[in-house]
Design an enzyme around this catalytic site. Sequence first.
Site, PDB file in Angstrom:
ATOM      1  N   HIS A 107       0.860  -1.187   0.000  1.00 38.46           N
ATOM      2  CA  HIS A 107       0.000   0.000   0.000  1.00 38.46           C
ATOM      3  C   HIS A 107       0.895   1.234   0.000  1.00 38.46           C
ATOM      4  O   HIS A 107       2.087   1.134   0.261  1.00 38.46           O
ATOM      5  CB  HIS A 107      -0.924   0.016   1.229  1.00 38.46           C
ATOM      6  CG  HIS A 107      -0.171   0.194   2.509  1.00 38.46           C
ATOM      7  ND1 HIS A 107       0.418  -0.862   3.185  1.00 38.46           N
ATOM      8  CD2 HIS A 107       0.123   1.311   3.228  1.00 38.46           C
ATOM      9  CE1 HIS A 107       1.033  -0.405   4.256  1.00 38.46           C
ATOM     10  NE2 HIS A 107       0.883   0.915   4.301  1.00 38.46           N
ATOM     11  N   HIS A 163       5.657   6.154  -1.103  1.00 33.97           N
ATOM     12  CA  HIS A 163       6.463   4.942  -1.247  1.00 33.97           C
ATOM     13  C   HIS A 163       5.630   3.720  -0.885  1.00 33.97           C
ATOM     14  O   HIS A 163       4.667   3.815  -0.128  1.00 33.97           O
ATOM     15  CB  HIS A 163       7.715   5.005  -0.373  1.00 33.97           C
ATOM     16  CG  HIS A 163       7.415   4.981   1.092  1.00 33.97           C
ATOM     17  ND1 HIS A 163       6.988   6.111   1.781  1.00 33.97           N
ATOM     18  CD2 HIS A 163       7.425   3.971   1.987  1.00 33.97           C
ATOM     19  CE1 HIS A 163       6.775   5.780   3.049  1.00 33.97           C
ATOM     20  NE2 HIS A 163       7.019   4.492   3.202  1.00 33.97           N
TER      21      HIS A 163
END
Length: 192
Positions: free
Chosen positions: A57, A144
């Site tokens: 995620h 990220h």
Amino acid sequence: MQQPDLAGFAAPDNNLHRLFFALWPADDVRQEISDAASRLLWEHEPGGRRIGPHRYHLTLQFLGDYAELPPSLVAQASAAAASVTVAPFELVLDRAGSFRNRSIPWWLGCETVPDGLLQLWDSLGAALARSGVRVQSGKALVPHVTVLRDAREPLPAQGIEPLHWPVDSFVLIHSELGARNAYTQVGRWSLR
């Protein structure tokens, strides 16, 4: 919009309950992230603990850790999310690197942050503030996807073959850290 699933959040246990908003990749993008991570790990042999693809995620807003997850917080956060209006966008993961903290996490990220992602982050943060939900994220978005923890060495930032991630929704995740170590998607909101 999916209504939040509040069942069982207040039950006491020994787990730590974490709540955060995130971008959640579709299965094909999840597989591409896993393949890119495999190439990096094969090339560099960093040791550490690989993150399972089912956990990939990109965190948007972190709402905190709780001994017991308050249903009122889930309801307030869900109401805030429902008020966000941002158009769908594409995120291109084209960089790999690591953060220099104790667990030396390796990540995939982007050289250029798309305007849509910045708008989503800003709009969601503002909506949460208006709803009285305290955000515990940093003051800047560092997009990220973590693919490894506890590497022996940091990974110098480097380009990777670009992965195209069409973003058309965001989610609220309840993460239980402890015996279950599970992610539960509490709600999903479409970008429009």
